[in-house]
Write an enzyme that holds these catalytic residues in place. Structure first.
Site, PDB file in Angstrom:
ATOM      1  N   ASP A 161       8.689  -5.549 -11.334  1.00  0.00           N
ATOM      2  CA  ASP A 161       7.768  -5.448 -10.202  1.00  0.00           C
ATOM      3  C   ASP A 161       7.687  -6.769  -9.457  1.00  0.00           C
ATOM      4  O   ASP A 161       8.018  -7.825  -9.995  1.00  0.00           O
ATOM      5  CB  ASP A 161       6.384  -5.037 -10.700  1.00  0.00           C
ATOM      6  CG  ASP A 161       5.528  -4.432  -9.596  1.00  0.00           C
ATOM      7  OD1 ASP A 161       6.100  -3.915  -8.615  1.00  0.00           O
ATOM      8  OD2 ASP A 161       4.286  -4.469  -9.713  1.00  0.00           O
ATOM      9  N   GLU A 162       7.237  -6.708  -8.199  1.00  0.00           N
ATOM     10  CA  GLU A 162       7.152  -7.878  -7.318  1.00  0.00           C
ATOM     11  C   GLU A 162       8.491  -8.611  -7.250  1.00  0.00           C
ATOM     12  O   GLU A 162       8.568  -9.848  -7.262  1.00  0.00           O
ATOM     13  CB  GLU A 162       6.048  -8.839  -7.800  1.00  0.00           C
ATOM     14  CG  GLU A 162       4.684  -8.209  -7.970  1.00  0.00           C
ATOM     15  CD  GLU A 162       4.044  -7.750  -6.668  1.00  0.00           C
ATOM     16  OE1 GLU A 162       4.601  -8.059  -5.598  1.00  0.00           O
ATOM     17  OE2 GLU A 162       2.988  -7.087  -6.722  1.00  0.00           O
TER      18      GLU A 162
ATOM     19  N   LYS B 137       4.237   1.057  -4.720  1.00  0.00           N
ATOM     20  CA  LYS B 137       5.353   0.525  -5.509  1.00  0.00           C
ATOM     21  C   LYS B 137       4.954   0.266  -6.961  1.00  0.00           C
ATOM     22  O   LYS B 137       5.642   0.678  -7.887  1.00  0.00           O
ATOM     23  CB  LYS B 137       5.879  -0.763  -4.882  1.00  0.00           C
ATOM     24  CG  LYS B 137       6.472  -0.588  -3.488  1.00  0.00           C
ATOM     25  CD  LYS B 137       7.007  -1.888  -2.925  1.00  0.00           C
ATOM     26  CE  LYS B 137       5.940  -2.946  -2.789  1.00  0.00           C
ATOM     27  NZ  LYS B 137       4.842  -2.546  -1.854  1.00  0.00           N
TER      28      LYS B 137
ATOM     29  N   GLN C 296      10.487  -9.150  -4.930  1.00  0.00           N
ATOM     30  CA  GLN C 296      10.761  -9.996  -3.772  1.00  0.00           C
ATOM     31  C   GLN C 296      10.606 -11.475  -4.113  1.00  0.00           C
ATOM     32  O   GLN C 296      11.188 -12.342  -3.454  1.00  0.00           O
ATOM     33  CB  GLN C 296       9.843  -9.639  -2.592  1.00  0.00           C
ATOM     34  CG  GLN C 296       8.374 -10.010  -2.765  1.00  0.00           C
ATOM     35  CD  GLN C 296       7.569  -8.917  -3.430  1.00  0.00           C
ATOM     36  OE1 GLN C 296       8.119  -7.956  -3.962  1.00  0.00           O
ATOM     37  NE2 GLN C 296       6.255  -9.051  -3.388  1.00  0.00           N
TER      38      GLN C 296
ATOM     39  N   ASP D  57       0.798  -1.239   0.000  1.00  0.00           N
ATOM     40  CA  ASP D  57       0.000   0.000   0.000  1.00  0.00           C
ATOM     41  C   ASP D  57       0.827   1.284   0.000  1.00  0.00           C
ATOM     42  O   ASP D  57       0.292   2.356   0.292  1.00  0.00           O
ATOM     43  CB  ASP D  57      -0.963   0.042   1.201  1.00  0.00           C
ATOM     44  CG  ASP D  57      -2.043  -1.017   1.119  1.00  0.00           C
ATOM     45  OD1 ASP D  57      -2.403  -1.403   0.001  1.00  0.00           O
ATOM     46  OD2 ASP D  57      -2.515  -1.451   2.180  1.00  0.00           O
ATOM     47  N   CYS D  58       2.117   1.190  -0.307  1.00  0.00           N
ATOM     48  CA  CYS D  58       2.915   2.426  -0.341  1.00  0.00           C
ATOM     49  C   CYS D  58       3.156   2.907  -1.772  1.00  0.00           C
ATOM     50  O   CYS D  58       3.897   3.867  -1.979  1.00  0.00           O
ATOM     51  CB  CYS D  58       4.246   2.233   0.395  1.00  0.00           C
ATOM     52  SG  CYS D  58       5.420   1.165  -0.450  1.00  0.00           S
TER      53      CYS D  58
END
Length: 241
Positions: free
Chosen positions: A86-87, A15, A89, A12-13
């Site tokens: 993106d994603e 990204k 991680q 929710d920040c």
């Protein structure tokens, strides 16, 4: 000079929103790029933002080799000046090393976006390698908020609103999961798994928004906060749980 930049933060920040904005900014300046993602909430081969923005992307799998992906496109005459990842991680440490090689050997900018730690506060392997290798690690300035209004610093996993600290590291999005055993049968429903951002205080005390609402309904005026898992209906170890 090309860079490997890791943009990190909690859920929710913003990204994915930033990832799409950066892709747009580079494209309108005539640069060519490739968007990558893995396990996006919108489904395979997508980058989506909670604000409603969404676009296509190349789905990253365990066998993806970023060096080969870039070289194949350049061999076909496609311009590749940057990568949006993106994603990140969910990428493997080896894939992060491939991204570093793309930056160092052929001057392709890599902008990676992801959360650093899982619901147990353990670093994702991909995020750990990015922190170790990135030219810059940039924490996003848009602050996610805990239910109490403080800055959220941790990602919590919940089952029917109750925070859990055990389970598989990767469970994507808000999904329904079947639970074997008498509890699921007796309850007559499939527990709902979700995620919530919490400040450190409430993460350590395991007080989710659901737990806080339950405590408020009890009209208890206590001079201290308690572990929400001990309250009736939260699924914890209290006498009435």
């Amino acid at each position: 000079m090309a860079e490997l930049v890791f943009f990190s933060g909690t859920m929710d920040c913003g990204k994915s929103t930033l990832a799409l904005q950066m892709d747009h900014n580079h494209r309108v300046r005539g640069r060519g790029g490739v968007r990558f993602s893995r396990n996006d909430r919108a489904g395979e081969s997508r980058i989506s933002s909670r604000l409603g923005l969404e676009t296509d992307a190349v789905e990253v799998v365990d066998g993806t080799d970023f060096w080969e992906e870039v070289m194949r496109r350049r061999t076909l005459g496609q311009r590749v000046d940057y990568l949006i990842c993106d994603e990140a991680q969910f990428y493997t440490p080896a894939q992060v090393e491939q991204l570093a090689k793309v930056v160092d050997e052929i001057d392709v900018d890599v902008f990676a976006f992801g959360i650093t730690a899982d619901f147990r506060t353990r670093l994702f392997p991909g995020s750990q390698r990015l922190i170790e290798l990135a030219d810059r690690v940039q924490v996003l300035q848009v602050e996610a908020l805990c239910w109490c209004g403080r800055r959220a610093t941790h990602n919590a996993r919940t089952v029917d609103g109750v925070m859990v600290t055990e389970g598989a590291q990767v469970v994507v999005g808000d999904v329904d999961m079947a639970v074997d055993g008498p509890a699921a049968t007796a309850a007559g429903h499939v527990p709902v798994v979700g995620y919530e951002t919490l400040c450190r205080r409430h993460f350590m005390r395991r007080v989710t928004a659901h737990g806080a609402n339950l405590m408020a309904e009890q009209d208890q005026l206590l001079p201290f906060e308690v572990d929400a898992c001990l309250w009736r209906g939260t699924g914890g170890t209290g006498a009435d749980a």
